[in-house]
Design a protein around this motif. Structure first.
Motif, PDB file in Angstrom:
ATOM      1  N   ARG A 290      34.206  28.120  48.967  1.00  0.00           N
ATOM      2  CA  ARG A 290      35.249  28.106  49.997  1.00  0.00           C
ATOM      3  C   ARG A 290      35.141  29.315  50.915  1.00  0.00           C
ATOM      4  N   LEU A 291      34.852  30.473  50.341  1.00  0.00           N
ATOM      5  CA  LEU A 291      34.706  31.667  51.171  1.00  0.00           C
ATOM      6  C   LEU A 291      33.462  31.581  52.055  1.00  0.00           C
ATOM      7  N   GLN A 292      32.405  30.969  51.566  1.00  0.00           N
ATOM      8  CA  GLN A 292      31.225  30.745  52.398  1.00  0.00           C
ATOM      9  C   GLN A 292      31.570  29.884  53.610  1.00  0.00           C
ATOM     10  N   THR A 293      32.414  28.883  53.388  1.00  0.00           N
ATOM     11  CA  THR A 293      32.857  28.038  54.501  1.00  0.00           C
ATOM     12  C   THR A 293      33.654  28.860  55.503  1.00  0.00           C
ATOM     13  N   ARG A 294      34.529  29.698  54.989  1.00  0.00           N
ATOM     14  CA  ARG A 294      35.309  30.573  55.888  1.00  0.00           C
ATOM     15  C   ARG A 294      34.379  31.483  56.691  1.00  0.00           C
ATOM     16  N   ALA A 295      33.381  32.022  56.044  1.00  0.00           N
ATOM     17  CA  ALA A 295      32.437  32.898  56.741  1.00  0.00           C
ATOM     18  C   ALA A 295      31.720  32.146  57.852  1.00  0.00           C
ATOM     19  N   ALA A 296      31.365  30.900  57.591  1.00  0.00           N
ATOM     20  CA  ALA A 296      30.689  30.097  58.604  1.00  0.00           C
ATOM     21  C   ALA A 296      31.573  29.839  59.813  1.00  0.00           C
ATOM     22  N   HIS A 297      32.873  29.931  59.618  1.00  0.00           N
ATOM     23  CA  HIS A 297      33.833  29.729  60.716  1.00  0.00           C
ATOM     24  C   HIS A 297      34.269  31.049  61.354  1.00  0.00           C
ATOM     25  N   GLY A 298      33.669  32.158  60.947  1.00  0.00           N
ATOM     26  CA  GLY A 298      33.919  33.401  61.657  1.00  0.00           C
ATOM     27  C   GLY A 298      34.691  34.460  60.916  1.00  0.00           C
ATOM     28  N   MET A 299      35.070  34.214  59.662  1.00  0.00           N
ATOM     29  CA  MET A 299      35.788  35.235  58.898  1.00  0.00           C
ATOM     30  C   MET A 299      34.779  36.203  58.294  1.00  0.00           C
ATOM     31  N   GLY A 300      34.930  37.492  58.595  1.00  0.00           N
ATOM     32  CA  GLY A 300      33.989  38.474  58.105  1.00  0.00           C
ATOM     33  C   GLY A 300      34.510  39.373  57.004  1.00  0.00           C
ATOM     34  N   TYR A 301      35.808  39.263  56.707  1.00  0.00           N
ATOM     35  CA  TYR A 301      36.429  40.209  55.762  1.00  0.00           C
ATOM     36  C   TYR A 301      37.510  39.455  55.004  1.00  0.00           C
ATOM     37  N   SER A 302      37.446  39.459  53.679  1.00  0.00           N
ATOM     38  CA  SER A 302      38.478  38.798  52.876  1.00  0.00           C
ATOM     39  C   SER A 302      39.157  39.821  51.974  1.00  0.00           C
ATOM     40  N   ILE A 303      40.478  39.706  51.915  1.00  0.00           N
ATOM     41  CA  ILE A 303      41.297  40.638  51.130  1.00  0.00           C
ATOM     42  C   ILE A 303      42.026  39.819  50.075  1.00  0.00           C
ATOM     43  N   HIS A 304      41.893  40.239  48.811  1.00  0.00           N
ATOM     44  CA  HIS A 304      42.325  39.400  47.693  1.00  0.00           C
ATOM     45  C   HIS A 304      43.453  40.041  46.902  1.00  0.00           C
ATOM     46  N   TYR A 305      44.491  39.220  46.675  1.00  0.00           N
ATOM     47  CA  TYR A 305      45.627  39.640  45.864  1.00  0.00           C
ATOM     48  C   TYR A 305      45.506  38.981  44.496  1.00  0.00           C
ATOM     49  N   PHE A 306      45.379  39.802  43.453  1.00  0.00           N
ATOM     50  CA  PHE A 306      45.285  39.326  42.071  1.00  0.00           C
ATOM     51  C   PHE A 306      46.626  39.592  41.391  1.00  0.00           C
ATOM     52  N   PRO A 307      47.446  38.562  41.147  1.00  0.00           N
ATOM     53  CA  PRO A 307      48.805  38.789  40.647  1.00  0.00           C
ATOM     54  C   PRO A 307      48.871  39.343  39.234  1.00  0.00           C
ATOM     55  N   GLU A 308      47.800  39.224  38.477  1.00  0.00           N
ATOM     56  CA  GLU A 308      47.795  39.662  37.083  1.00  0.00           C
ATOM     57  C   GLU A 308      47.220  41.062  36.903  1.00  0.00           C
ATOM     58  N   LEU A 309      46.904  41.740  38.008  1.00  0.00           N
ATOM     59  CA  LEU A 309      46.071  42.937  37.943  1.00  0.00           C
ATOM     60  C   LEU A 309      46.672  44.042  37.087  1.00  0.00           C
ATOM     61  N   ALA A 310      47.993  44.229  37.143  1.00  0.00           N
ATOM     62  CA  ALA A 310      48.617  45.317  36.377  1.00  0.00           C
ATOM     63  C   ALA A 310      48.611  45.049  34.879  1.00  0.00           C
ATOM     64  N   TYR A 311      48.342  43.800  34.490  1.00  0.00           N
ATOM     65  CA  TYR A 311      48.432  43.409  33.081  1.00  0.00           C
ATOM     66  C   TYR A 311      47.076  43.039  32.479  1.00  0.00           C
ATOM     67  N   ASP A 312      46.153  42.585  33.322  1.00  0.00           N
ATOM     68  CA  ASP A 312      44.896  42.034  32.814  1.00  0.00           C
ATOM     69  C   ASP A 312      43.855  42.135  33.930  1.00  0.00           C
ATOM     70  N   THR A 313      42.787  42.882  33.699  1.00  0.00           N
ATOM     71  CA  THR A 313      41.758  43.041  34.727  1.00  0.00           C
ATOM     72  C   THR A 313      40.561  42.111  34.520  1.00  0.00           C
ATOM     73  N   SER A 314      40.626  41.237  33.541  1.00  0.00           N
ATOM     74  CA  SER A 314      39.453  40.397  33.276  1.00  0.00           C
ATOM     75  C   SER A 314      39.186  39.415  34.408  1.00  0.00           C
ATOM     76  N   GLY A 315      40.230  38.962  35.109  1.00  0.00           N
ATOM     77  CA  GLY A 315      40.033  38.060  36.235  1.00  0.00           C
ATOM     78  C   GLY A 315      39.340  38.744  37.398  1.00  0.00           C
TER      79      GLY A 315
END
Length: 328
Positions: A290-315
């Motif tokens: 999906r991100l490759q598709t976004r890149a093909a449409h002109g998106m050069g930078y993706s910022i990701h919110y991981f809701p579990e980050l404070a509890y579990d970093t395995s994701g």
């Protein structure tokens, strides 16, 4: 593709269950972890009350965190997605950001937008101007900040801000000033401001919606005589990855279970559907495609919110191992 990650700060109920006395240590540890990893930037939100409902749960202030992260990391760039123009006088904000740029050794990004969270605006005594006024404030504020960071002073006698020779010294460490991320997809005003002043835009939506916003931005650039290639397009993604679809589902279930007591059943179900529809949800292979598709449409930078980050970093570790190397 370039990558940024949001850090938990409480705004999205992503520090609940952690003693407030321990929350800064949690955030600092995650910032240092990101600093040592493959991320180009870390991000926080500029909000004072939790969302989607205000609560007594902690929400840590964005620009205080910027300075603290600047002092406790060494490499990673530092941003807010996005600072609300109406919450701080823009000359003062320019001064704060320039100072943080020195604290961090020249690593600050300025994400800026018109603001939207009405409860928060009114609770803090800012009123809640109509959308055209909030966008005029954005335009005037961006003008003031650009002046301040390039000349060391700012003067503007506008409808909303009246600044007369405000001195902003020292200048930011970064030559030419702090990079501007204009956040939002308003077609008449926000994207025009972006065409005038942005180094980066930040808007999302479906692929068709993204394509349309990008075409509007390019039209503004053509009218203003600016090369649109000078502006990097970014988007934010709610991200939960699992090695299998079943694992991704289990992770999502855990996130929703943690949110439900604070937001109620109806809002929890709405949030669940938002995650299921996100390009950041699924297996690493699905998210990469999906991100490759976004890149093909002109998106050069993706910022990701991981809701579990404070509890579990395995994701996030899985994302770092399998998604970023495939796209970076």
């Amino acid at each position: 593709m370039r990558f940024g990650t949001f850090l938990p700060q409480g705004w999205r109920f992503d520090l609940v269950g952690i003693d407030p006395a321990d929350q800064w240590a949690t955030m600092r540890g995650l910032a240092q972890r990101a600093d040592a990893g493959p991320w180009e930037s870390l991000w926080v939100y500029d909000h004072f009350h939790t969302t989607p409902v205000p609560s007594e749960e902690a929400t840590h202030e964005a620009w205080t965190l910027m300075s603290a992260f600047g002092a406790s990391t060494s490499r990673i760039r530092l941003g807010q997605m996005c600072t609300c123009m109406g919450y701080r006088n823009p000359a003062y904000l320019a001064k704060v950001a320039a100072t943080v740029d020195h604290v961090s050794g020249g690593r600050v990004e300025m994400g800026i937008g018109g603001g939207w969270y009405e409860h928060e605006w009114r609770a803090y005594g800012y009123g809640f101007p109509e959308v055209p006024d909030r966008l005029r404030m954005l335009g005037e504020g961006v003008d003031i900040m650009r002046q301040a960071w390039t000349t060391g002073t700012a003067t503007l006698h506008g409808r909303h801000y009246d600044v007369d020779g405000a001195i902003v010294r020292p200048l930011p460490v970064q030559p030419g000033g702090i990079p501007l991320w204009i956040a939002g997809g308003g077609e008449k005003v926000t994207l025009r401001i972006a065409a005038q002043a942005a180094d980066y835009t930040n808007f999302t939506g479906t692929i068709d919606e993204f394509d349309h916003k990008l075409s509007v931005l390019r039209e503004h650039c053509a009218r203003l005589g600016r090369d649109p290639q000078e502006i990097t397009q970014s988007s934010n993604f709610n991200t939960i990855v699992g090695s299998t679809q079943a694992e991704a589902r289990e992770r999502l279930d855990a996130v929703i279970a943690r949110l439900r007591p604070h937001v109620g059943d109806a809002r929890a179900e709405h949030i669940e559907q938002e995650y299921l529809a996100s390009d950041g949800y699924g297996t690493p292979e699905q998210v990469t495609e999906r991100l490759q598709t976004r890149a093909a449409h002109g998106m050069g930078y993706s910022i990701h919110y991981f809701p579990e980050l404070a509890y579990d970093t395995s994701g996030v570790e899985l994302f770092e191992r399998e998604v970023i190397p495939a796209l970076a």
